[in-house]
Design an enzyme around this catalytic site. Structure first.
Site, PDB file in Angstrom:
ATOM      1  N   GLY A  11      -3.935  29.406   6.212  1.00 36.51           N
ATOM      2  CA  GLY A  11      -2.653  29.524   5.528  1.00 36.51           C
ATOM      3  C   GLY A  11      -2.828  29.396   4.023  1.00 36.51           C
ATOM      4  N   ARG A  72      -6.495  34.897   9.590  1.00 34.88           N
ATOM      5  CA  ARG A  72      -7.051  34.143  10.709  1.00 34.88           C
ATOM      6  C   ARG A  72      -8.122  35.029  11.341  1.00 34.88           C
ATOM      7  NH1 ARG A  72      -4.512  29.216   9.701  1.00 34.88           N
ATOM      8  NH2 ARG A  72      -2.277  29.547   9.406  1.00 34.88           N
ATOM      9  N   ASP A 103      -8.469  22.798   7.813  1.00 36.80           N
ATOM     10  CA  ASP A 103      -9.353  22.340   8.873  1.00 36.80           C
ATOM     11  C   ASP A 103     -10.174  23.468   9.492  1.00 36.80           C
ATOM     12  OD1 ASP A 103      -9.959  20.020  10.924  1.00 36.80           O
ATOM     13  OD2 ASP A 103      -9.470  21.778  12.136  1.00 36.80           O
ATOM     14  N   THR A 125      -4.363  23.459   1.351  1.00 40.42           N
ATOM     15  CA  THR A 125      -3.326  23.502   2.386  1.00 40.42           C
ATOM     16  C   THR A 125      -2.140  22.668   1.945  1.00 40.42           C
ATOM     17  OG1 THR A 125      -2.730  22.815   4.635  1.00 40.42           O
ATOM     18  CG2 THR A 125      -4.548  21.639   3.593  1.00 40.42           C
ATOM     19  N   ASP A 127      -0.243  21.083   3.877  1.00 38.16           N
ATOM     20  CA  ASP A 127       0.015  20.029   4.857  1.00 38.16           C
ATOM     21  C   ASP A 127      -0.520  18.658   4.447  1.00 38.16           C
ATOM     22  OD1 ASP A 127       1.128  22.036   6.408  1.00 38.16           O
ATOM     23  OD2 ASP A 127      -0.731  22.411   7.499  1.00 38.16           O
ATOM     24  N   ASP A 129      -3.330  17.352   5.118  1.00 43.00           N
ATOM     25  CA  ASP A 129      -3.864  16.754   6.344  1.00 43.00           C
ATOM     26  C   ASP A 129      -5.390  16.814   6.431  1.00 43.00           C
ATOM     27  OD1 ASP A 129      -4.106  19.489   6.635  1.00 43.00           O
ATOM     28  OD2 ASP A 129      -3.364  19.553   8.689  1.00 43.00           O
ATOM     29  N   ARG A 171       2.345  20.957  10.164  1.00 38.15           N
ATOM     30  CA  ARG A 171       1.570  20.936  11.419  1.00 38.15           C
ATOM     31  C   ARG A 171       1.707  19.571  12.095  1.00 38.15           C
ATOM     32  NH1 ARG A 171      -4.210  23.423  11.822  1.00 38.15           N
ATOM     33  NH2 ARG A 171      -4.737  21.569  10.637  1.00 38.15           N
TER      34      ARG A 171
END
Length: 319
Positions: A11, A72, A103, A125, A127, A129, A171
């Site tokens: 992303g 992707r 990730d 990202t 996120d 994360d 996510r």
């Protein structure tokens, strides 16, 4: 190391372009040729690789998205796909690769490193994360986008005396919801890292209503449930008039904030340094405003944790 490649994968996030710019110009500063891989790992497999110059990254530091595009790629998860990528890198004489992403991107970089091709990871990202760094590139920009939306939604929530449920991205991480909820004055914040009790939320809504509160803002991280699903739960236990806003991909776009531009510049440059130092298989990050690097294996073995003090504070301030 004479030639370095750079790609963005997964992303997109605001600040990726700033990171690409830093990688390109840092490499050229050290008299290293730099090649852009277009379209992520899919582009690596197909050989969509072009040499970049100083001018190639001019006028992109303020742009959202990624000039190298992203995709992707299921094929790259296989040994065969990875070998195709390595063959393309060898064909272009590239000695090391900077991978900007999350990730999944890191796992691809780890696989290449294990097969003898050194990679350095840069956390891109929204996120937030990725382990090994306090902040990921794009998180701050996404956060400000969400806060701006919350402020606007609060205006209409007040006008119509409604409870608004705002679903945000992230996510399986609740960082966007937590930080945006606290900064936006949300009455309730739902994150994957902490369970919730619908009866407790009901009590909070009723208590606020009884003291004259005309509206409420509830921020729900997508890793908990959908905003629509949670609205049904609220409807089952209260008779409050609710509306749902799913912010969606608006959170991934826009010009990066100053924080993200500086972060991307620092991390992109350090990734090049790691490769020049012969330190493949590592990811860059920032801890206490210091640039650090962590082995991919350690990044994957650590568990992402939320700032529990921040979550506690959000509850205390939303009484």
């Amino acid at each position: 190391m004479k030639r370095i490649g750079v790609l963005t994968s997964g992303g997109d996030s605001p600040g990726m372009n700033a990171a690409v710019r830093a990688v390109v110009r840092k490499a050229i500063f050290h008299n290293v040729e730099i090649y852009g891989v277009y379209g992520g790992y899919a582009g690596l497999i197909s050989g969509n690789i072009k040499k970049l110059e100083l001018g190639s990254v001019g006028d992109i530091i303020h742009r959202g998205g990624t000039m190298l595009y992203s995709a992707r790629c299921e094929e790259f998860k296989t040994k065969e796909g990875q070998q195709k990528g390595i063959e393309q890198l060898k064909k272009h004489g590239i000695d090391g690769l900077v991978v900007i992403g999350g990730d999944g991107s890191y796992r691809g970089a780890k696989a290449l490193t294990e097969q003898g091709f050194p990679c350095a990871g840069v956390p891109g990202t929204i996120d937030n994360d990725i382990n090994g760094t306090q902040y990921t590139i794009g998180f701050d920009t996404a956060l400000n986008t969400v806060i701006d939306a919350i402020d606007k939604i609060r205006d209409t929530a007040t006008s119509h005396e409604r409870t608004f449920i705002i679903e945000v991205m992230g996510r399986d991480a609740g960082d966007i919801a937590l930080w945006a909820g606290l900064a936006g004055g949300a009455e309730t914040i739902l994150i994957p890292e902490v369970g919730y009790d619908i009866q407790e939320i009901k009590t909070r809504l009723i208590k606020g209503h009884e003291r004259g509160k005309k509206h409420s803002i509830i921020v729900v991280a997508e890793g908990v449930c959908s905003g629509v699903e949670f609205a049904k739960q609220v409807k089952e236990v209260t008779d409050f008039d609710t509306r749902v806003s799913v912010l969606g991909h608006i959170q991934r776009g826009g010009s990066p904030t100053a924080f993200d531009r500086v972060l991307a510049s620092r991390l992109g440059a350090r990734a090049v340094e790691l490769l020049l130092e012969g330190k493949g298989g590592r990811a860059v990050g920032v801890q206490n405003n210091n640039v650090v690097d962590t082995h991919f294996e350690e990044v994957f073995n650590m568990k992402h944790e939320i700032d529990t003090d921040l979550y506690k504070l959000s509850q205390e301030l939303s009484i």
